[in-house]
Scaffold this motif. Structure first.
Motif, PDB file in Angstrom:
ATOM      1  N   MET A 158       0.588  -1.112  -0.206  1.00 20.23           N
ATOM      2  CA  MET A 158       0.360  -0.554  -0.284  1.00 20.23           C
ATOM      3  C   MET A 158       0.623   0.874   0.020  1.00 20.23           C
ATOM      4  O   MET A 158       0.535   1.959  -0.747  1.00 20.23           O
ATOM      5  N   ALA A 159       2.031   1.285   0.701  1.00 21.39           N
ATOM      6  CA  ALA A 159       3.327   2.425   0.621  1.00 21.39           C
ATOM      7  C   ALA A 159       3.616   2.664  -0.568  1.00 21.39           C
ATOM      8  O   ALA A 159       3.707   3.625  -1.175  1.00 21.39           O
ATOM      9  N   THR A 160       3.804   1.412  -0.623  1.00 22.39           N
ATOM     10  CA  THR A 160       5.114   1.940  -1.555  1.00 22.39           C
ATOM     11  C   THR A 160       3.844   2.293  -3.741  1.00 22.39           C
ATOM     12  O   THR A 160       3.934   2.627  -4.651  1.00 22.39           O
ATOM     13  N   ASP A 161       2.508   1.326  -3.200  1.00 18.42           N
ATOM     14  CA  ASP A 161       2.135   1.591  -4.555  1.00 18.42           C
ATOM     15  C   ASP A 161       1.694   2.796  -4.002  1.00 18.42           C
ATOM     16  O   ASP A 161       1.412   4.271  -5.675  1.00 18.42           O
ATOM     17  N   CYS A 162       1.133   3.764  -3.301  1.00 19.24           N
ATOM     18  CA  CYS A 162       1.125   5.585  -3.226  1.00 19.24           C
ATOM     19  C   CYS A 162       2.169   6.224  -3.094  1.00 19.24           C
ATOM     20  O   CYS A 162       1.810   7.380  -4.229  1.00 19.24           O
ATOM     21  N   LEU A 163       3.862   5.588  -2.955  1.00 17.77           N
ATOM     22  CA  LEU A 163       4.366   6.519  -3.933  1.00 17.77           C
ATOM     23  C   LEU A 163       4.388   6.436  -5.053  1.00 17.77           C
ATOM     24  O   LEU A 163       5.770   7.533  -6.034  1.00 17.77           O
ATOM     25  N   LYS A 164       3.905   5.909  -6.220  1.00 15.73           N
ATOM     26  CA  LYS A 164       4.394   5.517  -7.302  1.00 15.73           C
ATOM     27  C   LYS A 164       3.277   6.399  -7.940  1.00 15.73           C
ATOM     28  O   LYS A 164       3.523   7.029  -9.310  1.00 15.73           O
ATOM     29  N   GLN A 165       2.008   6.801  -6.866  1.00 15.47           N
ATOM     30  CA  GLN A 165       1.615   7.922  -8.079  1.00 15.47           C
ATOM     31  C   GLN A 165       2.024   9.540  -7.900  1.00 15.47           C
ATOM     32  O   GLN A 165       1.048  10.138  -9.007  1.00 15.47           O
ATOM     33  N   TYR A 166       3.070   9.712  -7.444  1.00 14.71           N
ATOM     34  CA  TYR A 166       3.295  11.450  -7.069  1.00 14.71           C
ATOM     35  C   TYR A 166       5.143  11.212  -8.173  1.00 14.71           C
ATOM     36  O   TYR A 166       6.288  10.322  -7.739  1.00 14.71           O
TER      37      TYR A 166
END
Length: 254
Positions: A158-166
């Motif tokens: 969840m943390a890595t997927d979020c960072l990949k969006q920005y």
């Protein structure tokens, strides 16, 4: 003072500061520098420290993790120097990714005092609590993820997927260890992955690392020295480091 008592006191100073200097110890204990060197030799033989030029550093397991609460009380003067040196790197309107390090938190506290209007994306629960409970000019985005109790960091898919969006202007990170050949290192894979993503998704990466992190080794390789744009520390790391950073086009501030 007996030699055993002196060596116990040396270890206590090492646990707090992570590094000691022969000249300072000799003055503090009112003994010769040669006496201190013999003390350090005996402690090194017990695998308690590693001697370095002019002093010694605490010998730790590469995977040892220091809890967030304890880290918050270590080397605060050094962290404050780093924050003061780094504060002008971040300006109004900047977007930044920030890890869960205590040094980064101190820098953000200074930026809040300066009323810098910035957007922060972080995996740190402690930062979310710190800046949600007080008036702040920041816009804060939390990654979500699995909580690591030692560091109050959110990790996992969840943390890595979020960072990949920005994609942001700056990544602000710290580390467990720093070596010219081995690069930037961490004590665990999950937080190392988060820091790597932050570096990859930032226009520039800023590493905040006090003097105790230099010339040390930790468990996991996080990034190469050349992957960051700037290293901010509290003391002059020496000509070897300065020359190597210059050759890799990495800015050094201290």
């Amino acid at each position: 003072m007996l030699g055993l008592e002196r060596r116990q006191e040396i270890m206590q100073r090492l646990r707090v500061n992570r590094k000691v200097y022969v000249s300072e110890l000799a003055k503090a204990f009112k003994v010769t520098e040669e006496t201190i060197r013999r003390d350090l030799e005996k402690l090194e033989a017990q695998d308690l420290l590693r001697r370095s030029y002019g002093g010694a550093v605490l010998l730790e397991h590469t995977s040892e993790e220091v809890p967030f609460v304890k880290r918050s009380s270590l080397n605060n003067a050094s962290k404050a120097k780093i924050a003061e040196t780094a504060e002008n790197l971040i300006q109004d309107g900047d977007t930044i990714m920030v890890d869960s390090s205590t040094t980064c938190e101190i820098l953000l506290q200074r930026l809040r005092g300066l009323q810098r209007h910035i957007t922060i994306i972080t995996n740190s629960i402690h930062l979310m609590e710190e800046f949600a409970s007080q008036a702040t000019p920041f816009t804060v985005v939390c990654t979500g993820g699995v909580i690591r109790q030692f560091s109050y960091a959110l990790t996992g898919a969840m943390a890595t997927d979020c960072l990949k969006q920005y994609y942001v202007d700056y990544a602000l990170i710290s580390c467990k260890a720093l070596d010219l050949e081995k690069g930037i290192m961490e004590s665990n894979e999950s937080e190392s992955r988060i820091k790597r993503l932050m570096i990859e998704h930032a226009e520039k990466a800023i590493l905040l690392a006090d003097h105790t992190k230099f010339n040390r080794t930790a468990f996991v390789h996080c990034a190469d020295i050349c992957d960051v744009s700037c290293i901010v520390t509290d003391t002059n790391p020496g000509d070897t480091w300065k020359n190597a950073l210059f050759e890799n086009d990495v800015q050094l501030l201290y």
